[in-house]
Design an enzyme around this catalytic site. Structure first.
Site, mmCIF file in Angstrom:
data_model
loop_
_atom_site.group_PDB
_atom_site.id
_atom_site.type_symbol
_atom_site.label_atom_id
_atom_site.label_comp_id
_atom_site.label_asym_id
_atom_site.label_seq_id
_atom_site.Cartn_x
_atom_site.Cartn_y
_atom_site.Cartn_z
ATOM 1 N N SER A 10 -5.185 17.484 -73.323
ATOM 2 C CA SER A 10 -5.628 18.091 -71.812
ATOM 3 C C SER A 10 -5.260 18.705 -71.099
ATOM 4 C CB SER A 10 -6.085 15.812 -71.970
ATOM 5 O OG SER A 10 -6.748 16.200 -70.627
ATOM 6 N N HIS A 35 -8.830 20.591 -74.517
ATOM 7 C CA HIS A 35 -10.059 18.779 -74.126
ATOM 8 C C HIS A 35 -10.146 19.210 -72.286
ATOM 9 C CE1 HIS A 35 -11.789 15.574 -74.661
ATOM 10 N NE2 HIS A 35 -11.128 15.077 -73.479
ATOM 11 N N ASP A 37 -11.281 17.521 -69.333
ATOM 12 C CA ASP A 37 -11.722 16.232 -68.436
ATOM 13 C C ASP A 37 -13.009 16.870 -67.486
ATOM 14 O OD1 ASP A 37 -10.785 14.312 -70.615
ATOM 15 O OD2 ASP A 37 -9.096 15.089 -69.774
ATOM 16 N N MET A 39 -14.841 14.774 -64.012
ATOM 17 C CA MET A 39 -15.035 13.206 -63.924
ATOM 18 C C MET A 39 -16.506 13.809 -62.269
ATOM 19 S SD MET A 39 -11.974 11.590 -64.341
ATOM 20 C CE MET A 39 -10.196 12.218 -65.916
ATOM 21 N N HIS A 76 -15.367 17.279 -72.586
ATOM 22 C CA HIS A 76 -15.698 15.331 -72.085
ATOM 23 C C HIS A 76 -16.181 15.443 -70.962
ATOM 24 C CE1 HIS A 76 -14.019 11.842 -72.671
ATOM 25 N NE2 HIS A 76 -14.968 11.710 -72.230
ATOM 26 N N MET A 78 -17.602 13.170 -68.412
ATOM 27 C CA MET A 78 -17.580 11.852 -67.830
ATOM 28 C C MET A 78 -18.182 11.687 -66.663
ATOM 29 S SD MET A 78 -13.435 10.757 -68.855
ATOM 30 C CE MET A 78 -12.481 12.324 -68.772
ATOM 31 N N MET A 169 -13.256 6.482 -77.010
ATOM 32 C CA MET A 169 -11.599 6.452 -75.761
ATOM 33 C C MET A 169 -11.239 5.430 -76.052
ATOM 34 S SD MET A 169 -12.580 8.853 -73.795
ATOM 35 C CE MET A 169 -11.378 8.102 -72.295
ATOM 36 N N ASP A 203 -9.054 9.798 -77.313
ATOM 37 C CA ASP A 203 -8.488 10.387 -76.464
ATOM 38 C C ASP A 203 -8.227 8.704 -75.624
ATOM 39 O OD1 ASP A 203 -8.228 11.375 -74.248
ATOM 40 O OD2 ASP A 203 -10.236 11.862 -73.835
#
Length: 249
Positions: A10, A35, A37, A39, A76, A78, A169, A203
């Site tokens: 990540s 990966h 992330d 958000m 990913h 989110m 998760m 993750d």
């Protein structure tokens, strides 16, 4: 044949002052995927970055030559409105667009960030839409979401509406550095028993100390942030994580 062992560090734990180099170095050190992330401060109580950053780091990592190959950008998402951002991330260089089930059942069908729609999307519809944009589609579930919600989606006879990966998760999404939740491993085991060829990602809290449990449960895609980027020898950590997955199944 079971799916391959994939280590996806990540980049949330990478050096943001030299992010492009950190990404290329990590792949050179043995990482299969990166990966990423994303958000939005709404779906989760934290913000990271968006498509412009993905666009900037993409030239530092060669695109995969085949689906699931080395260099895959595993985004990913989110975010509260996952369908709105599919096209932007495809253009930025995303290879695998992984949205949350919880967002897909409660978000609009609008296809662009500035658009509004009274219609709702659905997990199946969103998977199909991601595939139409020539990306792999992943679907993620939070710890509080039962794995049973995925059966109807995974058992779908329409191939274009079936996800290419499921992310379980093992922490509450939104912040790094949380403790690994062993309570989520029965979900992984249930998925592996039903779908032996499925890519199953875990993750949150993954390290050399916890990867064996995840591998034994059936996970083949391991996300690790601080365990890799915080190590003095990232290549050694990546190698050990991969070995644990290969021997734990």
């Amino acid at each position: 044949m079971s799916p391959p062992a994939i280590i996806a560090p990540s980049i949330l734990s990478a050096d943001f002052a030299a992010l492009g180099k950190a990404c290329s170095d990590t792949v050179d050190q043995g990482a299969s995927w990166l990966h990423i992330d994303i958000m939005d401060g709404h779906f989760v109580p934290n913000m990271t970055f968006g498509a412009p950053v993905v666009t900037k780091i993409r030239p530092h990592v060669k695109r995969p030559s085949a689906a699931y190959g080395t260099g895959t950008f595993d985004c990913h998402m989110m975010i509260a409105e996952p369908k709105k951002w599919v096209k932007d991330f495809q253009k930025a260089g995303c290879d695998l667009y992984c949205f949350h089930y919880e967002a897909a059942v409660d978000s609009t069908a609008a296809e662009n960030p500035a658009d509004h729609s009274a219609s709702k999307t659905s997990p199946k519809e969103l998977i199909r839409y991601v595939h139409e944009q020539k990306m792999l589609a992943g679907i993620a579930i939070k710890p509080e979401t039962p794995v049973d919600v995925l059966w109807e989606i995974l058992n779908n006879t329409k191939e274009e509406e079936v996800p290419d990966m499921v992310l379980v998760m093992t922490v509450h999404p939104g912040f790094g550095g949380q403790k690994f939740m062993t309570s989520e491993l029965p979900k992984v085991k249930a998925l592996r028993e039903r779908y032996p060829n499925l890519n199953i990602e875990v993750d949150g809290g993954l390290s050399e100390a916890t990867v064996d449990q995840a591998a034994e449960a059936g996970a083949n895609v391991i996300v690790a942030g601080s365990a890799v980027f915080g190590s003095k020898d990232p290549a050694d950590v990546i190698s050990k994580l991969k070995s644990a997955v290969q021997t734990g199944r």
